[in-house]
Each structure stands twice: as structure tokens, then as C-alpha cells.
Design a protein around this motif. Structure first.
Motif, PDB file in Angstrom:
ATOM      1  N   GLY A 215      38.671  55.743  13.027  1.00 44.04           N
ATOM      2  CA  GLY A 215      38.276  54.614  13.867  1.00 44.04           C
ATOM      3  C   GLY A 215      37.157  53.804  13.223  1.00 44.04           C
ATOM      4  O   GLY A 215      37.198  52.567  13.194  1.00 44.04           O
ATOM      5  N   LEU A 216      36.167  54.499  12.684  1.00 46.93           N
ATOM      6  CA  LEU A 216      35.034  53.795  12.076  1.00 46.93           C
ATOM      7  C   LEU A 216      35.472  53.016  10.838  1.00 46.93           C
ATOM      8  O   LEU A 216      35.012  51.893  10.599  1.00 46.93           O
ATOM      9  CB  LEU A 216      33.917  54.787  11.716  1.00 46.93           C
ATOM     10  CG  LEU A 216      33.221  55.469  12.910  1.00 46.93           C
ATOM     11  CD1 LEU A 216      32.232  56.530  12.425  1.00 46.93           C
ATOM     12  CD2 LEU A 216      32.499  54.445  13.794  1.00 46.93           C
TER      13      LEU A 216
ATOM     14  N   ALA B 212      38.489  51.749  10.301  1.00 45.72           N
ATOM     15  CA  ALA B 212      39.256  50.591  10.773  1.00 45.72           C
ATOM     16  C   ALA B 212      38.308  49.484  11.231  1.00 45.72           C
ATOM     17  O   ALA B 212      38.498  48.307  10.903  1.00 45.72           O
ATOM     18  CB  ALA B 212      40.196  51.002  11.913  1.00 45.72           C
ATOM     19  N   LEU B 213      37.265  49.858  11.968  1.00 44.19           N
ATOM     20  CA  LEU B 213      36.280  48.866  12.428  1.00 44.19           C
ATOM     21  C   LEU B 213      35.574  48.211  11.251  1.00 44.19           C
ATOM     22  O   LEU B 213      35.339  47.000  11.245  1.00 44.19           O
ATOM     23  CB  LEU B 213      35.240  49.543  13.335  1.00 44.19           C
ATOM     24  CG  LEU B 213      35.710  49.918  14.745  1.00 44.19           C
ATOM     25  CD1 LEU B 213      34.692  50.828  15.425  1.00 44.19           C
ATOM     26  CD2 LEU B 213      35.943  48.661  15.585  1.00 44.19           C
ATOM     27  N   THR B 214      35.239  49.008  10.232  1.00 45.72           N
ATOM     28  CA  THR B 214      34.540  48.483   9.066  1.00 45.72           C
ATOM     29  C   THR B 214      35.424  47.475   8.332  1.00 45.72           C
ATOM     30  O   THR B 214      34.962  46.403   7.908  1.00 45.72           O
ATOM     31  CB  THR B 214      34.152  49.647   8.122  1.00 45.72           C
ATOM     32  OG1 THR B 214      33.416  50.616   8.872  1.00 45.72           O
ATOM     33  CG2 THR B 214      33.308  49.153   6.966  1.00 45.72           C
TER      34      THR B 214
ATOM     35  N   GLN C  87      37.869  45.735   9.691  1.00 46.56           N
ATOM     36  CA  GLN C  87      37.979  44.555  10.561  1.00 46.56           C
ATOM     37  C   GLN C  87      36.768  43.637  10.386  1.00 46.56           C
ATOM     38  O   GLN C  87      36.902  42.412  10.402  1.00 46.56           O
ATOM     39  CB  GLN C  87      38.107  44.991  12.021  1.00 46.56           C
ATOM     40  CG  GLN C  87      39.450  45.636  12.352  1.00 46.56           C
ATOM     41  CD  GLN C  87      39.518  46.137  13.794  1.00 46.56           C
ATOM     42  OE1 GLN C  87      38.569  45.990  14.552  1.00 46.56           O
ATOM     43  NE2 GLN C  87      40.636  46.733  14.161  1.00 46.56           N
ATOM     44  N   GLU C  88      35.599  44.261  10.205  1.00 44.16           N
ATOM     45  CA  GLU C  88      34.385  43.460   9.967  1.00 44.16           C
ATOM     46  C   GLU C  88      34.513  42.631   8.688  1.00 44.16           C
ATOM     47  O   GLU C  88      33.843  41.627   8.530  1.00 44.16           O
ATOM     48  CB  GLU C  88      33.158  44.378   9.850  1.00 44.16           C
ATOM     49  CG  GLU C  88      32.611  44.839  11.174  1.00 44.16           C
ATOM     50  CD  GLU C  88      31.930  43.715  11.954  1.00 44.16           C
ATOM     51  OE1 GLU C  88      30.942  43.176  11.457  1.00 44.16           O
ATOM     52  OE2 GLU C  88      32.420  43.382  13.055  1.00 44.16           O
TER      53      GLU C  88
ATOM     54  N   ALA D 193      43.264  45.759  10.245  1.00 39.21           N
ATOM     55  CA  ALA D 193      43.373  47.211  10.051  1.00 39.21           C
ATOM     56  C   ALA D 193      43.424  47.888  11.406  1.00 39.21           C
ATOM     57  O   ALA D 193      42.930  47.349  12.388  1.00 39.21           O
ATOM     58  CB  ALA D 193      42.156  47.728   9.278  1.00 39.21           C
ATOM     59  N   ARG D 194      44.085  49.039  11.455  1.00 40.07           N
ATOM     60  CA  ARG D 194      43.971  49.859  12.656  1.00 40.07           C
ATOM     61  C   ARG D 194      44.039  51.333  12.291  1.00 40.07           C
ATOM     62  O   ARG D 194      44.543  51.706  11.238  1.00 40.07           O
ATOM     63  CB  ARG D 194      45.014  49.511  13.734  1.00 40.07           C
ATOM     64  CG  ARG D 194      46.432  49.964  13.438  1.00 40.07           C
ATOM     65  CD  ARG D 194      47.265  50.102  14.729  1.00 40.07           C
ATOM     66  NE  ARG D 194      47.166  51.445  15.270  1.00 40.07           N
ATOM     67  CZ  ARG D 194      47.996  51.949  16.184  1.00 40.07           C
ATOM     68  NH1 ARG D 194      48.956  51.202  16.682  1.00 40.07           N
ATOM     69  NH2 ARG D 194      47.871  53.191  16.610  1.00 40.07           N
TER      70      ARG D 194
ATOM     71  N   GLU E  33      39.640  50.587  18.788  1.00 42.69           N
ATOM     72  CA  GLU E  33      39.045  51.542  17.851  1.00 42.69           C
ATOM     73  C   GLU E  33      37.849  52.252  18.483  1.00 42.69           C
ATOM     74  O   GLU E  33      37.609  53.434  18.230  1.00 42.69           O
ATOM     75  CB  GLU E  33      38.641  50.835  16.554  1.00 42.69           C
ATOM     76  CG  GLU E  33      39.800  50.167  15.803  1.00 42.69           C
ATOM     77  CD  GLU E  33      40.897  51.153  15.400  1.00 42.69           C
ATOM     78  OE1 GLU E  33      40.660  52.373  15.416  1.00 42.69           O
ATOM     79  OE2 GLU E  33      42.012  50.692  15.073  1.00 42.69           O
TER      80      GLU E  33
ATOM     81  N   VAL F 119      37.532  56.357  18.659  1.00 46.33           N
ATOM     82  CA  VAL F 119      36.366  57.108  18.178  1.00 46.33           C
ATOM     83  C   VAL F 119      35.706  57.872  19.319  1.00 46.33           C
ATOM     84  O   VAL F 119      35.476  59.082  19.239  1.00 46.33           O
ATOM     85  CB  VAL F 119      35.336  56.148  17.527  1.00 46.33           C
ATOM     86  CG1 VAL F 119      34.025  56.880  17.228  1.00 46.33           C
ATOM     87  CG2 VAL F 119      35.912  55.535  16.250  1.00 46.33           C
TER      88      VAL F 119
END
Lengths: 407, 407
Positions: free
Chosen positions: A74-75, A77-79, A81-82, A87-88, B60, B64
Motif C-alpha cells: 500500500g505504501l 502504491a501511494l508513493t 501515485q505521488e 499504481a495500485r 490504499e 494499509v
């Protein structure tokens, strides 16, 4: 692209790893990223399980221990996306990564590509998959055994016919030997699957053995490289089919295994079926027997020597005593030498070059190192020696085969 | 049985909670246990998400943040197994807990009972379910918002027609008021759903408001009790239907909310639609308007007063300034008083007893406490007062209605 625990140990490292993913996306690739748990997390979870229950239900072990990878996925994917990359995250059951029901040590049976393919077609550029986990036919969460994320990575590369499978770790490639033992150790540009397999099983802990087997079976080009060095297309070591390696040394590398024990059954009756009578009980007792040597028979009796990890000596002794008590084997004594180590030379070039064994034995002899046991395979020669000579032996063999020089 | 974060904060506490489950199993019950994450874990995960991405993808976030409950569920199942109780863990998607796709704040839509029923029929005595989480129609993991495990618990109690839903927390029940403010606060044996709902939404943080709404709708008998006290069948507070409560005080409790602000729009044109023109933009700006009072109109203009949490004052001021600039409303000034608090008396008995408001106002007047704004509902009277008098007001009202005495 697979990132191990140290490569995603904290949010900074996750960003660093994501930056490498970004470079591949910029080249036009769709990427499947496999992540491990942040380093230390899996050990913490395993610790809690062990403290809760000595003989735990492996299904619950898997449910608990798999959670570390979910967090990293999850982290990551978030990174991404930033960084404006679509991404997922995907947990094992969402893909789904279908495995056997052998909890805590499951094997991947299939990875249907439909779910990821659909999202790639809709614009997803990166699928971040939680490594090390899958789902059983019963719908329970499974894990693949320690280091299983390497296997996840190779399995995805095979299932999606990936161009390459990059394994990011904390070492920058595969070396001719352990650089901590020989300062002349040289990073290999390429190594054949078979060689890597022998090195992995001999204790070079770069890749999980099963991941290399899988890569060889499906001809997945594996690249081992560090997430802490500047990215480049030629970094690391490529693990690939023999045919891709034009030139190579006869010996690719020198491996070692420190904690070996040599066990000798003195004066065993030399009769048909004696090997089965000895090694059956050892196997059932969970003793991983490696080398086996049988002396020449004299008066119908012989000595039988085998090696195993030192922490299995007690188990081996108990198994042999039980077999003796039950009358299935008979021996005079069982002598354990726990001060030995195994040193091996590995190379596909041995297939076509004679004399490697002789050259190895001569080199060891010159240094006064006595060989206790020898085993050979098509691409490997292993010797058991006194442990105190192990480092000297590794250095001597590295020099003797001139491994510091590229082919 | 639902155990909150402090009740499963470490392995010892998990064992303690499991012991309570064992007592119910010994009585012959099959049990569904809902667990939160170990206390602190969810905050750690939320922190990582926030640090990674300021405007994060809620899907996400959910992937998490839900992992904490999975760990506790597995450990609780193992702990119960150690007590020889057939137990297994269930993650939201395994049940499945079907929710809307409103990630980070999803609502439960259905909990099909077939999977759990099948395992109960096969001998499972305890299903340990990870609280706070579910799965969306798209197969993504969802979470129910902070405190959502209470809602999970009530939803399972409703879906499985449970005899009772016990919520274990770090307080031993619902009190007539906050014991930290009045030493005379008394634990209630029973409280009606409607009363609990008013108390919960007024800041008595014992239960998530949604869980009480759900319990009321499905008539789930909720018991709030502490996991740190000796278990007994009459411990805690039962939250139940009005009909179950034979005798009760007119006022059940005194609640308060400390961080309130009183906002007054001075000299607003008093025309049809003015309320919508004011409160529409406030709502869109995310301001939670609570009390609203409109002064008597004079010369076609009026003052409009509302309350909101202090941390939303800036947002409210900005929304009003924008509306003024756009010409949709016109006012002379906006005055914010950020030093107020809300004190409320709640009780279903008010429905049949007149004079509660008068008694409340007299008691406050005797202490010289000025009332700035009043609102009432069928079972609640709330006043806005100067914050410095808040504790005095709570104590005064607790005394005035003799809440230290049971009915």
C-alpha cells in the motif's frame, strides 16, 4: 522488480525504490513490483506467533505474518501515485496468487493474469504486489516460506512473460566468492541458472533456491542488483540460461558452508539395503544429509560417513541410536566431528574441462589442507575440511582458478 | 464479543481477553469475536500513509490501515486454540463483510452468514473476525472509519441474531456523566438506545455513534464493559430498547462538549431562503454546524447564531466571506466566540415529564452561569455557556437531577 526488506525498510527507502520503478515506467514499461515487509516486521510478527503458541496452527501463522507485505504494498502504491504514476496495490488473494494448502511453506500453483491485465488495459502502469503470500483452494491466506518474495517475483515474471525480473537486494550482485573472505572476489556480469542454483543451495544467500529453480524452468532472466547504488541497465548480475553466456571461466565461483558436521558410523554390516536402513530414519528425523561416503568393505563390515548441519547432530545421533535399539541397523560406534566446513567450486565449464578436481586437490594440498570427504556433481566439486582452514581454502581456490579475472 | 485496542494491546491482554471468550464458550455459546488492532498500531499505519501522501488514495489507505486488525485476529485465534477451543481468524473479505465503496468511511451493506455457519456446523466454536474492515463490490479492502470495530460487532450481532453484543473497552460502562468531572458520577445498569445515541454524539466516546444507530435499528442488546475487571453477567452497562428499562430517572446523564465555538452573523437580510444561503456553503466547506438560533427580525434584518467545533472556525469564516463576496448573502460582521462549551442533559423520561428545561435553567442561574444558546430535542436539552463554567455546570446539573441515585 522485487524489493527486499532492507530496500523498503522505511519511507525514505520506499521512495528510493519507487524512483527506480519510475525510471522503468519512463522507458515505456508496465511494471509489476513485488515487495517484502519492511525489514524487521516479519521477525516481529513471527515472534508474536511463537510466543502465543509453541505448536501453532500454520494457517493462523500465515494470516498474521503476511500482513507485513500488505503494508509495504500500500505504501509503495501511494508513493508511486505521488510521482503521478498510476499504481495500485494487490494482495495475494486479489490477484489471485493460487497456491497449495501447505501453510507456511506453500507452492505457487497458478497466477491467473486476467485481473492485472484488465487494470493494465485501463491505464494502470504499476501493479504493486505483496510478496511471499497467496491464497489456498480453501480461501485461506498462505505464505511461501522465508525469502518467498523472490519466488513470487519469478512466478509473476513467468506468468506475465516479463522481459526481465530484477531482484533488488542489499548486495550489488553475485560474486565469485564471499567478498568478506576474499578481497579478490569479483562481481559476475552473468551466471548460469545451474551455477546459481548450486551457489544458492551452498549457502550464498542472495536468492531463495526455489526462485532460481523456477527461473530456470521458465527461462526467466533474473537480475540481482542493489537498491542502494546508481541505477543502470548493466548493473548487478544477470542469472540466465547457459546459452546467453558466451565466455565464462571454467569455475564460476567458490562457495562455502561453515556449520557442517561429519558423522561416521563405525563398523556397519555391509549388506544390501543398509543405506536405506540408515538414511531412511535420518530423513524421517528431519536430518538434512548432504555428502555420503562409504568405505571399502572388510570382513563384511564397513564405515559409513555422512555430513549434516551441526545443529542436527543430536537429532542424527538419536535417530541412529533408536534404529540400533530396534535392531534395524548395527554399528560399533557413531563418531561426530563438528569442526568441519564444506568448500565447493562451481562452474558449468567443468562439463567440458577435465582436470578441475585434480587442480583443486593440488591447490589444497599445497596449503597443507587435508580433505576429509569429497563429492562431485556435473558442475560442482565439494570437499569437507577442518573448519579452521575454511577461509584459507576459499582464498586458495579463488587464486588457483584465477577468479579475479573475467573470462 | 468485541475487544478494543487497549484490550488487545499486547499478548498478555490478548490472553486475558481470550479467557473471557473461554467463559462464554464454557456456557455453551458459539462466539463471534471482533478485534481491533493492538493499541497504537493503527495510528502508526495512518502516520505512514499521511507521511507518504498528503492527498492519499483512500483505497490504499484502507489496504494499509486494515492490516493491524488482521494481526490481532490471527493472534487471538492462536491464543484460543492454545486453550483447546476450536477457533479461526476471518479477515473481512473472507467472511465476506460486504461494504460500500466509500473507502476510509465505508458502510456495511451485508454480512452473508453462510461461510461462518458452515464452519460453526463443522465444530468451530469461535470465529475471530478482524474488525473495522470489509470488502467493496470491486474486491478492494475497505475500512469503516475510526472506531468502526464497534459497528462491525453490532452488524455481526444483527446478521447472526446474537443473544447479546458485548463491547469490551477500557471503561467499565456508561456513566451518568464523566467521572473525571463529577466524583458523584454513577455507572448506569441500563440505558436506552436513544439516550446512548445522544450521549455518543455529544462526545461521550464510549461507542461509535453508527454502532448505536445500527443496534437500535436491529434491536441488538449491547453491553459495554471493561476487559480489566472481573467478568460477571451483570457487569457493565446494557444499551437496550426503552421497553426493557422498567424504571429510570427522567434525566439519564449529563454530557458535555468542550471545544465549541459560537459564531454570529450580525445584521443579515431576513428574507426567505436566507438559512439555505448561509448553511449550504458551510456544509459544503465541511463545517459541522450544531446549534442554530435566529434572533427576532428588526427592519428586515436579523442576527443569525450557530455553533461549530473550534477547529472549524477559520473554515466557516472563509466560507461566509466567499458567500458575501459572491453576493449570495450580506451581513455586517461575523463574530466568533471561541470560548464556549456545550452542556446537555439527556433522558427518555423527558418525553413524559414537563419542566426539565425550567429545572435545568434554574440550576444554572443559581450558580450565575449565563446561557448563550439553547436547543432542545425530544429527549435532550443543550445549552452553550462560557467554557470556564463547563465543569461547574456539569456538576450542578448532576446534583440538580440527583443522578447519583438510581431510579
Amino acid at each position: 522488480m522485487k524489493f527486499g526488506g532492507t530496500s523498503v525498510a522505511n519511507l525514505d527507502r520506499i521512495r528510493n525504490a519507487a524512483e527506480r520503478v519510475r525510471l522503468e515506467v519512463a522507458k515505456g514499461y508496465d511494471v509489476i513490483v513485488i515487495v517484502s515487509a519492511m525489514s524487521g516486521k516479519t521477525n516481529e510478527l513471527v515472534g508474536w506467533v511463537n510466543e502465543t503458541s509453541a505448536f501453532y496452527d500454520a494457517r493462523e501463522y500465515d494470516a498474521v505474518v503476511s500482513s507485513g507485505e500488505n503494508v509495504t504494498a500500500g505504501l509503495m502504491a501511494l508513493t508511486l501515485q505521488e510521482m503521478d504514476i498510476p499504481a495500485r496495490s494487490w494482495q495475494g488473494w486479489q490477484v489471485p496468487v493460487q497456491t497449495t494448502s501447505a501453510h507456511a511453506n506453500a507452492r505457487i500453483e497458478a497466477i491467473p493474469s486476467a485481473n492485472l491485465d484488465e487494470k493494465f488495459a485501463q491505464g494502470m502502469r504499476v501493479a504493486v504486489v505483496a510478496g511471499f503470500q497467496g491464497v489456498s483452494p480453501e480461501g485461506r491466506i498462505t505464505t511461501l516460506g522465508r525469502g518467498g518474495s523472490d519466488t513470487t517475483a519469478v512466478a509473476f515474471a513467468a506468468a506475465f512473460d516479463a522481459e526481465r525480473c530484477d531482484i533488488y537486494t542489499d548486495v550489488d550482485g553475485v560474486y565469485t566468492t564471499d567478498p568478506r573472505i576474499s578481497s579478490k572476489a569479483r562481481k559476475l556480469d552473468k551466471i548460469a541458472f545451474e551455477e546459481m542454483l548450486e551457489l544458492a543451495s551452498l549457502g550464498a544467500k542472495v536468492l531463495q533456491t526455489r526462485s532460481v529453480e523456477l527461473a530456470m524452468r521458465f527461462n526467466v532472466r533474473l537480475r540481482v542488483l542493489s537498491s542502494f547504488e546508481d541505477p543502470s541497465d548493466t548493473a548487478g548480475t544477470l542469472v540466465c540460461a547457459e546459452e546467453e553466456i558466451m565466455e565464462s571461466n571454467v569455475v564460476a565461483g567458490v562457495a562455502y558452508s561453515r556449520d557442517e558436521a561429519k558423522m561416521t558410523l563405525i563398523s556397519v554390516a555391509d549388506r544390501p539395503g543398509i543405506a536405506a536402513a540408515i538414511f531412511g530414519p535420518l530423513s524421517e528425523a528431519g536430518v538434512n544429509v548432504d555428502m555420503i561416503v562409504q568405505n571399502i568393505s572388510e570382513d563384511g563390515r564397513t564405515d559409513m560417513t555422512f555430513s549434516c548441519p551441526t545443529d542436527q547432530v543430536l537429532r542424527a545421533e538419536k535417530a541412529m541410536q533408536t534404529a540400533k535399539d530396534e535392531g534395524t541397523i548395527n554399528y560399533h560406534d557413531l563418531v561426530a566431528d563438528e569442526a568441519v566446513a564444506k568448500v565447493s567450486v562451481v562452474g558449468i565449464g567443468m562439463r567440458s574441462h577435465a582436470g578441475v578436481a585434480a587442480q583443486m586437490f593440488r591447490a589444497l594440498h599445497r596449503e597443507g589442507i587435508n580433505i576429509k570427504v569429497i563429492t562431485t556433481s556435473e558442475i560442482k566439486i565439494s570437499v569437507l575440511i577442518e573448519r579452521k582452514y575454511m577461509e584459507l581454502a576459499v582464498q586458495t581456490l579463488h587464486d588457483a582458478f584465477e577468479l579475479e579475472k573475467a573470462a
